[in-house]
Every structure is written in C-alpha cells, then in structure tokens.
Write an enzyme that holds these catalytic residues in place. Sequence first.
Site, mmCIF file in Angstrom:
data_model
loop_
_atom_site.group_PDB
_atom_site.id
_atom_site.type_symbol
_atom_site.label_atom_id
_atom_site.label_comp_id
_atom_site.label_asym_id
_atom_site.label_seq_id
_atom_site.Cartn_x
_atom_site.Cartn_y
_atom_site.Cartn_z
ATOM 1 C CB CYS A 37 -0.919 0.008 1.222
ATOM 2 S SG CYS A 37 -2.349 1.103 1.029
ATOM 3 C CG ASP B 246 -4.217 -1.094 11.039
ATOM 4 O OD1 ASP B 246 -3.252 -1.428 11.754
ATOM 5 O OD2 ASP B 246 -4.158 -0.157 10.233
#
Length: 210
Positions: A20, A141
Amino acid sequence: MKVKECRKSEEKSPVKVKICGLSRDVDIDYVNELQPDYIGFVFAKKSRRCVTPEHAAELKAKLDPRIPAVGVFRDAPAALAAGLANHGVIDCIQLHGQEDAAYLEGLRALMSAPVIQAFVIRSADDVQHALLSRADYLLFDGGAGNGVPFDWTLLRNVDRPFFLAGGLTPENVTSAIEACHPFAVDASSSLETDGVKDYRKIKRFIEAAS
C-alpha cells in the site's frame, strides 16, 4: 455472503499480498517486477502518501493490468470513490473512516467494485463488531500507528476473508500468517526507507509471505 472477485486471474500463493501507499513511478516499476496481488493508492488527505485522482490515474496506466489497485479512503464522498472505480483508476475500495451501513449501501448503488472495510482491533469485542459489516472483505489493523502488531490470536476464529495490517514486516509476516491465517497481508510504512518505498524490503516481504 458471496465474496466478489478482487484478485489476480492467476493465483500464485495461498496468502495474498498488498503493498500500500504507492506514489511514485518507480514504485510502480517495483511492483510490476515483484508482482504482489494488490497495490494501494491512498486518497486520505491527511496521509503523507496521499495521491490526487489525476496522479493515481497516471500511475494506474503504468501498472501491470494483472495487479488490482485498491483505493484507500477515509470518510470521503461516496461519489468520489465510486467515480474512481467506475473510471478504472481503482479496482477495489478500502474504507478507513467512520463509514456506516448506509454509506456502504449508497456506495454500492453507484458502482460494483468490491469493498474492503477496515477496523481497529484491540479486543475480542472489536472483532465481533467488525463481523457485522456487510463489506466484501474486512481489514484488521492495530490502529496505533507505532509499528507494533496487535494480538493476532484474536482473529483465530474469524470465518470471513480478511486482510491483516498493522506492524507487519518482512521479519514477522510469516508468524502472522501462521497465527491467524488471513486472506491477505497488507504493509506500507515497514517497506520504506527514508519515507519512500524500498525495493529490497518489498521483495523480502513478498517472499516471506509466500
């Protein structure tokens, strides 16, 4: 729930890898060579990795078409995310803000791309809350932003496909996969040197996850 396809046409490993926060032409060169399963463009304005829609379109034009691009958004207008998907700038949408079920419903009325919804996990209750989401994929996360992983064992009984993020490195990603068997692993800052993507770190991460 049937999970929509958001993956490469040729499966290359049991666990997928997402790199990412790409923002430079050379980042695209790296992933075109190393072939992760996904890449991410960040559109959240407060991120130092944020790219404009115009720049993302330029980068996507150079990206190997076999690699899906995920657009990362935080409380953005649904029309913005949907428009980028409908114009082929991104192939999947990842939500990192306070988007609720109504937002997700409205987004799906505008486009058909798969949706990944992110959740910060600090307890088993957080996991149960996340499982109520009607997104195609979940992303878990730690949310602390300090590079320290959360307790992966909290995810052992999750029976939906999920992305694992937060504190993953080339050194610990194998252990993370063994601990909770994610659908995909997602990394960004740990694959950088001096604030930019590092080819060698990306390569090591992909190899360790395979």
